[in-house]
Enzyme design. Sequence first.
Site, PDB file in Angstrom:
ATOM      1  N   ASN A 136     -37.463  21.444   8.090  1.00 28.87           N
ATOM      2  CA  ASN A 136     -36.153  21.421   7.443  1.00 28.87           C
ATOM      3  C   ASN A 136     -36.279  20.916   6.026  1.00 28.87           C
ATOM      4  OD1 ASN A 136     -33.174  21.743   7.890  1.00 28.87           O
ATOM      5  ND2 ASN A 136     -33.198  19.650   7.135  1.00 28.87           N
ATOM      6  N   GLU A 137     -35.843  21.743   5.075  1.00 35.01           N
ATOM      7  CA  GLU A 137     -35.839  21.347   3.664  1.00 35.01           C
ATOM      8  C   GLU A 137     -37.127  20.599   3.306  1.00 35.01           C
ATOM      9  OE1 GLU A 137     -32.065  19.444   2.785  1.00 35.01           O
ATOM     10  OE2 GLU A 137     -31.108  21.410   2.642  1.00 35.01           O
ATOM     11  N   GLU A 167     -27.285  26.993   5.090  1.00 37.20           N
ATOM     12  CA  GLU A 167     -26.397  25.829   5.167  1.00 37.20           C
ATOM     13  C   GLU A 167     -25.494  25.804   3.952  1.00 37.20           C
ATOM     14  OE1 GLU A 167     -28.200  21.949   5.356  1.00 37.20           O
ATOM     15  OE2 GLU A 167     -29.769  22.635   6.709  1.00 37.20           O
ATOM     16  N   TRP A 212     -23.104  12.438   0.511  1.00 39.95           N
ATOM     17  CA  TRP A 212     -24.133  11.717  -0.239  1.00 39.95           C
ATOM     18  C   TRP A 212     -23.734  11.411  -1.674  1.00 39.95           C
ATOM     19  CZ3 TRP A 212     -25.088  16.828   1.350  1.00 39.95           C
ATOM     20  CH2 TRP A 212     -25.106  17.784   0.335  1.00 39.95           C
ATOM     21  N   GLU A 244     -25.167  10.902   8.728  1.00 39.98           N
ATOM     22  CA  GLU A 244     -24.211  11.858   8.167  1.00 39.98           C
ATOM     23  C   GLU A 244     -22.942  11.986   9.016  1.00 39.98           C
ATOM     24  OE1 GLU A 244     -26.285  14.601   5.238  1.00 39.98           O
ATOM     25  OE2 GLU A 244     -27.194  15.164   7.145  1.00 39.98           O
ATOM     26  N   PHE A 272     -20.059  11.235   8.388  1.00 39.27           N
ATOM     27  CA  PHE A 272     -18.867  11.656   7.650  1.00 39.27           C
ATOM     28  C   PHE A 272     -19.077  12.959   6.880  1.00 39.27           C
ATOM     29  CE2 PHE A 272     -18.020   7.183   8.477  1.00 39.27           C
ATOM     30  CZ  PHE A 272     -16.802   7.332   9.132  1.00 39.27           C
ATOM     31  N   HIS A 273     -20.184  13.641   7.134  1.00 40.75           N
ATOM     32  CA  HIS A 273     -20.365  14.959   6.513  1.00 40.75           C
ATOM     33  C   HIS A 273     -19.470  15.959   7.245  1.00 40.75           C
ATOM     34  CE1 HIS A 273     -22.192  18.638   5.078  1.00 40.75           C
ATOM     35  NE2 HIS A 273     -22.797  17.920   4.146  1.00 40.75           N
TER      36      HIS A 273
HETATM   37  C1  GLA Z   1     -29.296  19.307   4.186  1.00 45.24           C
HETATM   38  C2  GLA Z   1     -29.984  19.191   5.509  1.00 45.24           C
HETATM   39  C3  GLA Z   1     -29.033  19.003   6.653  1.00 45.24           C
HETATM   40  C4  GLA Z   1     -27.949  18.032   6.278  1.00 45.24           C
HETATM   41  C5  GLA Z   1     -27.242  18.588   5.071  1.00 45.24           C
HETATM   42  C6  GLA Z   1     -25.999  17.843   4.677  1.00 45.24           C
HETATM   43  O1  GLA Z   1     -29.039  20.605   3.830  1.00 45.24           O
HETATM   44  O2  GLA Z   1     -30.828  20.258   5.790  1.00 45.24           O
HETATM   45  O3  GLA Z   1     -29.765  18.509   7.761  1.00 45.24           O
HETATM   46  O4  GLA Z   1     -28.504  16.791   6.007  1.00 45.24           O
HETATM   47  O5  GLA Z   1     -28.132  18.595   3.996  1.00 45.24           O
HETATM   48  O6  GLA Z   1     -26.255  16.647   4.028  1.00 45.24           O
END
Ligand code: GLA
Length: 663
Positions: free
Chosen positions: A151-152, A309, A317, A357, A359-360
Amino acid sequence: MTMGVWPTSGLSFGGDYSPEQWPREVVIEDMALMREAGVNLITLGVFSWIVHEPREGQFDFTWLDGMLDLLHENGIRVDLATPTAAVPMWLHRLHPEILPQDEFGHPLAPGGRLGWCPSSPVFREYSARIVDKLAAHVAGHPAVAMWHVSNELGGGNARCHCRVSNDCFKAWVTHRYGSIEAVNAAWGMAFWGNTYSSFEEITTPSGRTAHNPGQMLDFERFSSDALLGQYRAEKEIIARHTPDLPVTTNFMVGLGPDVVDYARWAPEMDIVANDHYTYGPDPLRHQDLAFAGDRMRGMSDGAPWMLLEHAAGSASWHQINLSKKPGERIRHALGHVARGSDSVMYFQWRASRSGTEQFHSAMLPHAGASSRIFSDICALGGHLERISEVKGTRVAGVQVAMLHDNEAGWALRSGLKPINSPSYADSARALHNCLFERAVTVDVLPAWSPLGGYKLVVVPGLFLVSDENARAVAEFAEAGGTVLVTWFSGIVDPVNTVRTGGFPGAFRELLGVTSEEFYPLDVDESVELDNGWRAKRWTEFMRTDAADVVAGYASGDVAGHPAITRRTVGAGSAWYLSADLDEASLGELADLILADSAVRPAALVSRGVEAVRRSSESSSYLFLINHSDDDGWAQASGVDLLTGLAHVGRVELEAGSVAVIRE
Ligand code: GLA
Ligand code: GLA
């Protein structure tokens, strides 16, 4: 890039899903609500390593099997993640040495994510084992439609200074240059007497001293390569078990420079995919989104890409997390599709109650299904269904290419510069915005892309360029194209060495100018040009050798000298902009250059309306998005797939509305 099979039959719609955070009854409710919203793809297992391997070497895929079966029964396909972004705590306990170290030698603390050094052989071994077990286990399961590697990658672990990284950096430099003499020559280590006697002496450059810019740039390249090594290792294992499934990883492409060199990674993706988050306080966030989409298309050779996403509401953040304005959820989602995404995916499906996260925003907020967000998500699902025939079409009629290179951005931030404040993408974004406002679509391309077929090539602040890429731009002009090069382009070569003999170095001959000296302006200062335009921040003292002067400086230290030039080159022309123009002036320059190159907008539209066309051999769709607070219009004819209404000649667009016209 081998274009894999697309994971869904229509446009993909869904998000990250973490059912391991919820009791069974909630998961059952999720299935019903996903169906209600029209979700057809979810990303599963991003953080599930501890579920698959609860104790070292003990694998248990019972939970995963149950989830895959359940999703399959509900007609939802799975973008299955390898869980390597989420190091189990037992692994941190057994191998604390895998943690990445910052420039002061402090390890990251266990507990977040991506807590591993990209060069760690220990992490590589453990991660390869879980990926192997996972891929072998799910091979053949009908729910699994594609792979999402980690992931990322690089989000938190991109620059490691541990002992292993230092050793690997030395090895990388040795491989690239062969001899220590070649390293010293490339980096110019004679400056300050920093000459190396042996590869042993080379370290990762840290912020604790003023390092050599060549060394700093190569460390960025090395770091990107190290993370790509992890992607490749995982992909190779996956391909052994499920050779027919497409593999990707989620990029974080924005304005650039990015954390890793995505354009150089893209050929190794079966589908290129992006995560994109707007920044609420940015008044041009929809244009930021468009720029990222135009970059993604540039990395996919124009083929459809995936938005993996984005946010349904606010992020969490930022200092203050602004939510989406009314209608923005729909505009942003369709804005990505307009620019070539065949998917609309979110982080995440259901908002988490706990964790960093909590509150995301999510497709299904804490408030539950009786909420405005969820009802918008259901409406969006309906829209995507109605426009599903655009799937597989390509953004069409693009006449402008803009060159972009992460390495140019990295070089710009390595070492000291005449002004140390600009970010690499400033010029690119300003020019992209001028074109965006004029409904002119731009392919933002890697700097080495073929240019044939375009009418205008824009080279904004391309600080670093190779001879070869610069030559391609010159050949494009000679063949009849129009080129615009802007200030601080072509300055250094790929080892970050200044090109001597006058600026802008690699483009000087093409442009027919010699710039001798930079004249940055103070923060509150601006100067006038002799046609009434204004420049801020950056001017140059230059002369023309073979170019016509379009505008000269009328005030300031370089008054009386050229500011903007145009040279006729073969059948084409090459413009140079030596100043950082204010927004209005840049817009007027854009008008002149668009006229010179005969570039046409996607459609005639009122102010604030975005227009992008996607088409195939047999069909054509015009996306119209009114980002303004005023009602607007576009000149277009056809049926709006969202409303079913036919329009002849003109489409009325209420403030904030969207139309997708089948032409
Ligand atoms: C990134 C990550 C997700 C999540 C989002 C939102 O894109 O890949 O797991 O953390 O940010 O903050
Ligand atoms: C000091 C140093 C020089 C040089 C200049 C310019 O005077 O002695 O070596 O670094 O600053 O920065």
